[in-house]
Write a protein that holds these residues in place. Structure first.
Motif, PDB file in Angstrom:
ATOM      1  N   PHE A   1       0.897  -1.101   0.128  1.00  0.00           N
ATOM      2  CA  PHE A   1       0.012   0.046   0.022  1.00  0.00           C
ATOM      3  C   PHE A   1       0.621   1.219   0.187  1.00  0.00           C
ATOM      4  N   THR A   2       1.918   1.283   0.839  1.00  0.00           N
ATOM      5  CA  THR A   2       2.687   2.388   0.696  1.00  0.00           C
ATOM      6  C   THR A   2       3.467   2.651  -0.607  1.00  0.00           C
ATOM      7  N   ARG A   3       3.924   1.512  -1.297  1.00  0.00           N
ATOM      8  CA  ARG A   3       4.634   1.755  -2.435  1.00  0.00           C
ATOM      9  C   ARG A   3       3.631   2.378  -3.510  1.00  0.00           C
ATOM     10  N   GLU A   4       2.518   1.942  -3.503  1.00  0.00           N
ATOM     11  CA  GLU A   4       1.351   2.220  -4.438  1.00  0.00           C
ATOM     12  C   GLU A   4       1.045   3.672  -4.209  1.00  0.00           C
ATOM     13  N   LEU A   5       0.734   4.166  -2.984  1.00  0.00           N
ATOM     14  CA  LEU A   5       0.417   5.211  -2.623  1.00  0.00           C
ATOM     15  C   LEU A   5       1.401   6.156  -3.031  1.00  0.00           C
ATOM     16  N   THR A   6       2.576   6.021  -2.692  1.00  0.00           N
ATOM     17  CA  THR A   6       3.739   6.967  -3.095  1.00  0.00           C
ATOM     18  C   THR A   6       3.950   7.208  -4.425  1.00  0.00           C
ATOM     19  N   THR A   7       3.728   6.169  -5.128  1.00  0.00           N
ATOM     20  CA  THR A   7       3.774   6.159  -6.815  1.00  0.00           C
ATOM     21  C   THR A   7       2.585   7.046  -7.246  1.00  0.00           C
ATOM     22  N   PHE A   8       1.364   6.769  -6.796  1.00  0.00           N
ATOM     23  CA  PHE A   8       0.417   7.455  -7.247  1.00  0.00           C
ATOM     24  C   PHE A   8       0.376   9.098  -6.733  1.00  0.00           C
ATOM     25  N   VAL A   9       0.896   9.321  -5.526  1.00  0.00           N
ATOM     26  CA  VAL A   9       1.014  10.869  -5.240  1.00  0.00           C
ATOM     27  C   VAL A   9       2.076  11.462  -6.180  1.00  0.00           C
ATOM     28  N   ALA A  10       3.039  10.785  -6.223  1.00  0.00           N
ATOM     29  CA  ALA A  10       4.036  11.417  -7.299  1.00  0.00           C
ATOM     30  C   ALA A  10       3.702  11.875  -8.278  1.00  0.00           C
ATOM     31  N   GLY A  11       2.922  10.811  -9.109  1.00  0.00           N
ATOM     32  CA  GLY A  11       2.625  11.088 -10.328  1.00  0.00           C
ATOM     33  C   GLY A  11       1.594  12.238 -10.437  1.00  0.00           C
ATOM     34  N   LEU A  12       0.557  12.353  -9.535  1.00  0.00           N
ATOM     35  CA  LEU A  12      -0.354  13.462  -9.414  1.00  0.00           C
ATOM     36  C   LEU A  12       0.031  14.684  -9.347  1.00  0.00           C
ATOM     37  N   ALA A  13       1.253  14.679  -8.308  1.00  0.00           N
ATOM     38  CA  ALA A  13       1.894  15.942  -8.280  1.00  0.00           C
ATOM     39  C   ALA A  13       2.875  16.365  -9.266  1.00  0.00           C
ATOM     40  N   ALA A  14       3.494  15.493 -10.151  1.00  0.00           N
ATOM     41  CA  ALA A  14       3.941  15.950 -11.402  1.00  0.00           C
ATOM     42  C   ALA A  14       3.095  16.522 -12.269  1.00  0.00           C
ATOM     43  N   ARG A  15       1.828  15.764 -12.203  1.00  0.00           N
ATOM     44  CA  ARG A  15       0.967  16.150 -13.358  1.00  0.00           C
ATOM     45  C   ARG A  15       0.374  17.779 -13.179  1.00  0.00           C
ATOM     46  N   TYR A  16       0.129  18.079 -11.824  1.00  0.00           N
ATOM     47  CA  TYR A  16      -0.430  19.345 -11.519  1.00  0.00           C
ATOM     48  C   TYR A  16       0.389  20.229 -11.217  1.00  0.00           C
ATOM     49  N   HIS A  17       1.934  20.080 -10.742  1.00  0.00           N
ATOM     50  CA  HIS A  17       2.679  21.048 -10.297  1.00  0.00           C
ATOM     51  C   HIS A  17       3.095  22.103 -11.380  1.00  0.00           C
ATOM     52  N   ASP A  18       3.038  23.495 -11.183  1.00  0.00           N
ATOM     53  CA  ASP A  18       3.256  24.333 -12.257  1.00  0.00           C
ATOM     54  C   ASP A  18       3.911  25.525 -11.502  1.00  0.00           C
ATOM     55  N   PRO A  19       5.290  25.524 -11.590  1.00  0.00           N
ATOM     56  CA  PRO A  19       5.702  26.548 -10.763  1.00  0.00           C
ATOM     57  C   PRO A  19       5.926  27.844 -11.573  1.00  0.00           C
ATOM     58  N   VAL A  20       5.653  27.950 -12.720  1.00  0.00           N
ATOM     59  CA  VAL A  20       6.037  29.008 -13.550  1.00  0.00           C
ATOM     60  C   VAL A  20       4.693  30.032 -13.941  1.00  0.00           C
ATOM     61  N   SER A  21       3.540  29.147 -14.229  1.00  0.00           N
ATOM     62  CA  SER A  21       2.408  30.108 -14.555  1.00  0.00           C
ATOM     63  C   SER A  21       2.129  31.420 -13.330  1.00  0.00           C
ATOM     64  N   PRO A  22       1.584  32.612 -14.153  1.00  0.00           N
ATOM     65  CA  PRO A  22       1.483  33.517 -13.238  1.00  0.00           C
ATOM     66  C   PRO A  22       0.307  33.128 -12.372  1.00  0.00           C
ATOM     67  N   GLY A  23       0.405  33.542 -11.104  1.00  0.00           N
ATOM     68  CA  GLY A  23      -0.588  33.261 -10.137  1.00  0.00           C
ATOM     69  C   GLY A  23      -0.539  31.868  -9.466  1.00  0.00           C
ATOM     70  N   ALA A  24       0.432  31.077  -9.855  1.00  0.00           N
ATOM     71  CA  ALA A  24       0.547  29.747  -9.397  1.00  0.00           C
ATOM     72  C   ALA A  24       0.852  29.784  -7.674  1.00  0.00           C
ATOM     73  N   ARG A  25       0.350  29.139  -6.991  1.00  0.00           N
ATOM     74  CA  ARG A  25       0.503  29.258  -5.605  1.00  0.00           C
ATOM     75  C   ARG A  25       1.248  27.849  -4.805  1.00  0.00           C
ATOM     76  N   PRO A  26       2.068  27.900  -4.226  1.00  0.00           N
ATOM     77  CA  PRO A  26       2.756  26.413  -3.820  1.00  0.00           C
ATOM     78  C   PRO A  26       1.731  26.075  -2.725  1.00  0.00           C
ATOM     79  N   HIS A  27       1.603  24.597  -2.537  1.00  0.00           N
ATOM     80  CA  HIS A  27       0.820  23.929  -1.563  1.00  0.00           C
ATOM     81  C   HIS A  27       1.464  22.993  -0.887  1.00  0.00           C
TER      82      HIS A  27
END
Length: 200
Positions: A155-181
């Motif tokens: 479960f830990t391995r699957e959750l880690t892989t899933f969260v890493a993929g989701l974060a990579a998909r939505y992470h956008d540090p360059v768009s105007p107004g992008a705010r870190p969470h």
């Protein structure tokens, strides 16, 4: 009245943690006068007033209303929140800090992460209240009964892989107004005495 108030001032924390004063905070979930509290708690009214003044000085209670009795004015006090949490910030330089822990798989590191969340979110909440704006947040709380240590590891391995993929998909540090969470996922065994609830 707030649902939860975070205490980050060391002096306020010391005041709130006194046994008589913490009992007063619980009693003042509903407005009450010093005379009523003295009768209810079996403590002299003068001592109750002393503790109430200390709590009021640190904004832990406030005046709910005033009543005239003959030539006297009776104040009824009420707690400023239904419950309180002491922020790690109240501990100053010895406060829990994830940066001080080398073992990211340790319970100490988990506690430090939770402490940082309390500190950061309470500061953000205070600012949002000042500008009368709702703070956008997300919480997920559930329970899982693992039948084996290997299932927990899978479960830990699957959750880690899933969260890493989701974060990579939505992470956008360059768009105007992008705010870190900050996203935290914590897992720990439940205490044996705590009844288990169904997953939600």
């Amino acid at each position: 009245m707030l649902d939860v108030a975070v205490i980050d001032d060391p002096a306020a924390a010391a005041v709130a943690l006194g046994p008589v004063r913490s009992r007063l905070l619980a009693e003042l979930a509903e407005p009450a006068s010093a005379a009523t509290l003295a009768h209810r708690m079996g403590i002299a009214r003068q001592k109750i007033n002393y503790h109430l003044h200390a709590l009021e000085a640190h904004n832990l209670i406030e005046v709910a209303d005033k009543r005239q009795w003959g030539g006297l004015t009776e104040r009824r006090m009420v707690a400023t929140a239904a419950s309180y949490v002491v922020s790690p910030a109240a501990m100053g330089p010895v406060a829990a800090d994830p940066a001080k822990s080398a073992d990211r798989l340790s319970a100490s590191y988990l506690i430090a992460l939770a402490a940082r969340a309390i500190r950061e979110v309470s500061n953000l909440l205070r600012r949002s209240q000042e500008v009368d704006k709702r703070l956008a947040s997300l919480s997920v709380d559930t329970e899982i009964h693992f039948k084996s240590a290997s299932d927990r590891a899978d479960f830990t391995r699957e959750l880690t892989t899933f969260v890493a993929g989701l974060a990579a998909r939505y992470h956008d540090p360059v768009s105007p107004g992008a705010r870190p969470h900050r996203v935290l996922i914590l897992a720990h065994p439940l205490p044996a005495e705590q009844p288990a609830s169904k997953p939600s």
